[in-house]
Design a protein around this motif. Structure first.
Motif, mmCIF file in Angstrom:
data_model
loop_
_atom_site.group_PDB
_atom_site.id
_atom_site.type_symbol
_atom_site.label_atom_id
_atom_site.label_comp_id
_atom_site.label_asym_id
_atom_site.label_seq_id
_atom_site.Cartn_x
_atom_site.Cartn_y
_atom_site.Cartn_z
ATOM 1 N N ALA A 65 25.602 -15.692 13.342
ATOM 2 C CA ALA A 65 24.207 -16.071 13.125
ATOM 3 C C ALA A 65 23.489 -16.294 14.451
ATOM 4 O O ALA A 65 22.325 -15.893 14.627
ATOM 5 N N ALA A 66 24.174 -16.924 15.406
ATOM 6 C CA ALA A 66 23.552 -17.170 16.701
ATOM 7 C C ALA A 66 23.242 -15.868 17.436
ATOM 8 O O ALA A 66 22.173 -15.725 18.059
ATOM 9 N N GLU A 67 24.140 -14.883 17.357
ATOM 10 C CA GLU A 67 23.900 -13.612 18.038
ATOM 11 C C GLU A 67 22.729 -12.858 17.402
ATOM 12 O O GLU A 67 21.925 -12.234 18.104
ATOM 13 N N LEU A 68 22.632 -12.920 16.071
ATOM 14 C CA LEU A 68 21.502 -12.254 15.403
ATOM 15 C C LEU A 68 20.178 -12.911 15.798
ATOM 16 O O LEU A 68 19.161 -12.220 15.980
ATOM 17 N N LEU A 69 20.180 -14.223 15.920
ATOM 18 C CA LEU A 69 18.952 -14.911 16.339
ATOM 19 C C LEU A 69 18.567 -14.538 17.769
ATOM 20 O O LEU A 69 17.376 -14.340 18.078
ATOM 21 N N LYS A 70 19.541 -14.413 18.646
ATOM 22 C CA LYS A 70 19.255 -14.034 20.027
ATOM 23 C C LYS A 70 18.678 -12.621 20.097
ATOM 24 O O LYS A 70 17.782 -12.337 20.905
ATOM 25 N N GLU A 71 19.180 -11.716 19.248
ATOM 26 C CA GLU A 71 18.649 -10.358 19.231
ATOM 27 C C GLU A 71 17.184 -10.325 18.798
ATOM 28 O O GLU A 71 16.461 -9.391 19.150
ATOM 29 N N ARG A 72 16.765 -11.320 18.048
ATOM 30 C CA ARG A 72 15.379 -11.395 17.591
ATOM 31 C C ARG A 72 14.507 -12.255 18.502
ATOM 32 O O ARG A 72 13.400 -12.651 18.121
ATOM 33 N N SER A 207 24.842 -27.372 1.686
ATOM 34 C CA SER A 207 26.119 -26.787 2.102
ATOM 35 C C SER A 207 25.896 -25.903 3.323
ATOM 36 O O SER A 207 24.869 -25.227 3.428
ATOM 37 N N PRO A 208 26.866 -25.867 4.260
ATOM 38 C CA PRO A 208 26.738 -25.002 5.427
ATOM 39 C C PRO A 208 27.388 -23.637 5.246
ATOM 40 O O PRO A 208 27.413 -22.840 6.186
ATOM 41 N N ASP A 209 27.904 -23.332 4.055
ATOM 42 C CA ASP A 209 28.726 -22.130 3.880
ATOM 43 C C ASP A 209 27.984 -20.843 4.214
ATOM 44 O O ASP A 209 28.586 -19.894 4.721
ATOM 45 N N PHE A 210 26.690 -20.772 3.951
ATOM 46 C CA PHE A 210 25.962 -19.527 4.179
ATOM 47 C C PHE A 210 25.819 -19.225 5.669
ATOM 48 O O PHE A 210 25.471 -18.109 6.044
ATOM 49 N N LEU A 211 26.106 -20.205 6.541
ATOM 50 C CA LEU A 211 26.038 -19.991 7.982
ATOM 51 C C LEU A 211 27.375 -19.574 8.582
ATOM 52 O O LEU A 211 27.433 -19.208 9.760
ATOM 53 N N HIS A 212 28.447 -19.628 7.817
ATOM 54 C CA HIS A 212 29.773 -19.279 8.338
ATOM 55 C C HIS A 212 29.874 -17.781 8.599
ATOM 56 O O HIS A 212 29.285 -16.957 7.886
ATOM 57 N N ASN A 213 30.651 -17.439 9.595
ATOM 58 C CA ASN A 213 30.849 -16.024 9.938
ATOM 59 C C ASN A 213 31.398 -15.225 8.767
ATOM 60 O O ASN A 213 31.008 -14.074 8.547
ATOM 61 N N GLU A 214 32.313 -15.822 8.010
ATOM 62 C CA GLU A 214 32.959 -15.098 6.927
ATOM 63 C C GLU A 214 32.031 -14.842 5.734
ATOM 64 O O GLU A 214 32.349 -13.996 4.896
ATOM 65 N N LEU A 216 28.371 -14.701 6.158
ATOM 66 C CA LEU A 216 27.015 -14.353 6.579
ATOM 67 C C LEU A 216 26.565 -13.001 6.030
ATOM 68 O O LEU A 216 25.381 -12.810 5.737
ATOM 69 N N ASP A 217 27.497 -12.051 5.878
ATOM 70 C CA ASP A 217 27.127 -10.710 5.402
ATOM 71 C C ASP A 217 27.148 -10.596 3.885
ATOM 72 O O ASP A 217 27.029 -9.494 3.348
ATOM 73 N N GLN A 218 27.288 -11.704 3.168
ATOM 74 C CA GLN A 218 27.330 -11.676 1.715
ATOM 75 C C GLN A 218 26.005 -12.174 1.136
ATOM 76 O O GLN A 218 25.343 -13.026 1.727
ATOM 77 N N GLN A 219 25.647 -11.652 -0.025
ATOM 78 C CA GLN A 219 24.433 -12.056 -0.735
ATOM 79 C C GLN A 219 23.228 -12.008 0.216
ATOM 80 O O GLN A 219 23.090 -11.106 1.016
ATOM 81 N N LEU A 228 15.300 -19.464 8.199
ATOM 82 C CA LEU A 228 15.275 -20.916 8.367
ATOM 83 C C LEU A 228 15.431 -21.314 9.832
ATOM 84 O O LEU A 228 14.752 -22.232 10.311
ATOM 85 N N LEU A 229 16.325 -20.630 10.549
ATOM 86 C CA LEU A 229 16.618 -21.007 11.933
ATOM 87 C C LEU A 229 15.713 -20.305 12.941
ATOM 88 O O LEU A 229 15.611 -20.761 14.088
#
Length: 415
Positions: A65-72, A207-214, A216-219, A228-229
């Motif tokens: 998630a952090a890398e995707l934010l940096k790309e934007r 819940s923080p689950d949607f931010l986990h690496n495992e 992030l690519d789901q749903q 949000l971030l």
């Protein structure tokens, strides 16, 4: 004339070769464990991050998630102390608090005061009842529910754009009708947006689950996380730590001990995190592995059940010398009863073999005496007294018993 030399004493101490042979397995196992530990520490050195850490590539980390934010174009800054987090809060900043339950009551009040004075966005990850009463006054935390794929069911643009996401966990309700509630679970939302200040808001995530690496690519997890971030050009990723110096600073506000009053006259208890929740999972798994290794080592080194193994004695002793030594011990202890019983038992065993009596019945008078009486002239009470009688009264009687047993055995053997 030759002089006889006394034989040199034989040492019973194990030699160096014997010691090495006995302990080499354990030493090799210890060497393997040391090498494996050093290798593991070298590989993991400098990369041991916790959950939701934007630098962690682990399944529970948030580096993706952090890398995707940096790309934007969003700058991501990691803060580990409350001073760093409150200093960075501002109108163009999103402050993400990953562990609000780890903060002390005084830290939570300081954080709320700093964010309320800014016009930025504050995201709180799964604050418990006590934490939410200080960080978002008026909001109530509902019981935890399992994380699952939930639809947004709200008009919040970021949630509608992301669609279903992995939400749930702690749920929140607010009396303010201006609050936006999304991703409800059992009629209570797990995402709550509070418009509590001009151009700023506070977002509560159950819940923080949607931010986990495992995950992030789901749903719609990635879309929801980025919106949000990434609503401000700067993101401060606050990772609360128990080593923060501000955790030991008391601001003097009443109620900073084990309980706190939320203003409604009711006393709220501390956060729901227990002692085991504060222990990193790596320590728990390490303890289990060490326990298993200790059990295996105990089984390996334990006494083995099986047939006896003949051990090479350091010194060979003649049978006559052994018999004389035992006789001397019997005489020193005046154990004529034990000596007599030993003589009789040995004689009965040899005589039973000569008369066809089994070894099991050799010490049974009703079986042995009739068989012996047919092979000898000694019969009746004399034979019973000789083989099964009482202990001799003195040493002379013991010597006489031994002579009579020898005579009886010779008579049975030659009959």
């Amino acid at each position: 004339m030759t002089t006889a030399t006394a034989p040199s004493p034989t040492s019973t101490a194990p030699t160096a070769h014997q010691v090495w042979k006995r302990s080499r397995g354990l030493l090799i196992a210890l060497l393997v464990l040391v090498i494996a530990g050093i290798t593991f520490a070298a590989v993991r050195s400098g990369t041991n991050y916790g959950h939701l850490d934007p630098r962690s590539p682990d399944p529970k980390g948030s580096r993706a998630a952090a890398e995707l934010l940096k790309e934007r174009g969003v700058s991501v800054t990691v803060a580990t102390t409350l001073d760093e987090a409150t200093t960075a809060a501002g109108p163009n900043t999103t402050l993400l608090v990953t562990g609000p339950n780890l903060l002390t009551p005084s830290q939570q009040r300081r954080l709320h005061k700093a964010t309320a004075a800014s016009t930025g966005r504050t995201l709180l990850i799964a604050p418990g009842p006590a934490a939410v009463s200080r960080l978002a006054p008026g909001v109530r935390a509902e019981p935890h529910r399992p994380v699952s794929v939930l639809p947004p069911s709200c008009a919040f643009p970021a949630a509608r754009s992301a669609g279903p996401a992995d939400m749930g966990g702690v749920r929140y309700t607010a009396p303010d009708s201006t609050a936006t509630a999304c991703y409800p679970s059992d009629q209570a939302p797990s995402l709550l947006i509070l418009k509590d200040r001009e151009d700023g808001d506070t977002v509560l995530l159950g819940s923080p689950d949607f931010l986990h690496n495992e995950r992030l690519d789901q749903q719609g997890n990635a879309s929801l996380a980025l919106q949000l971030l990434g609503s401000r050009p700067h993101l401060v990723w606050y990772l609360p730590s128990l080593a923060d110096p501000s955790a030991t600073t008391d601001d003097g506000t009443p109620g900073d001990n084990n309980h706190d009053n939320d203003g409604s006259g009711e006393e709220t208890s501390g956060d729901e995190s227990g002692f085991l929740d504060l222990i990193p999972s790596g320590w728990i798994w390490g303890t289990l592995q060490l326990t298993l290794a200790a059990c295996l080592a105990a089984i390996w080194r334990a006494r083995r059940l099986g047939p006896l193994v003949v051990e090479q004695l350091p010194v060979s002793i003649r049978a006559s010398e052994s018999a004389e030594g035992r006789a001397g011990l019997y005489r020193k202890a005046n154990a004529r009863d034990r000596a007599a019983e030993s003589l009789r038992a040995a004689a009965r065993t040899r005589i039973a073999r000569l008369t066809g009596v089994t070894a099991r019945e050799a010490h049974t008078a009703d079986v042995l005496l009739p068989a012996v009486s047919t092979r000898t002239t000694t019969t009746g009470d004399d034979l019973s007294t000789l083989l099964f009688g009482p202990a001799p009264a003195n040493d002379a009687a013991l010597v006489l018993l031994a002579e009579h047993l020898d005579a009886l055995e010779r008579e049975v053997r030659t009959s």
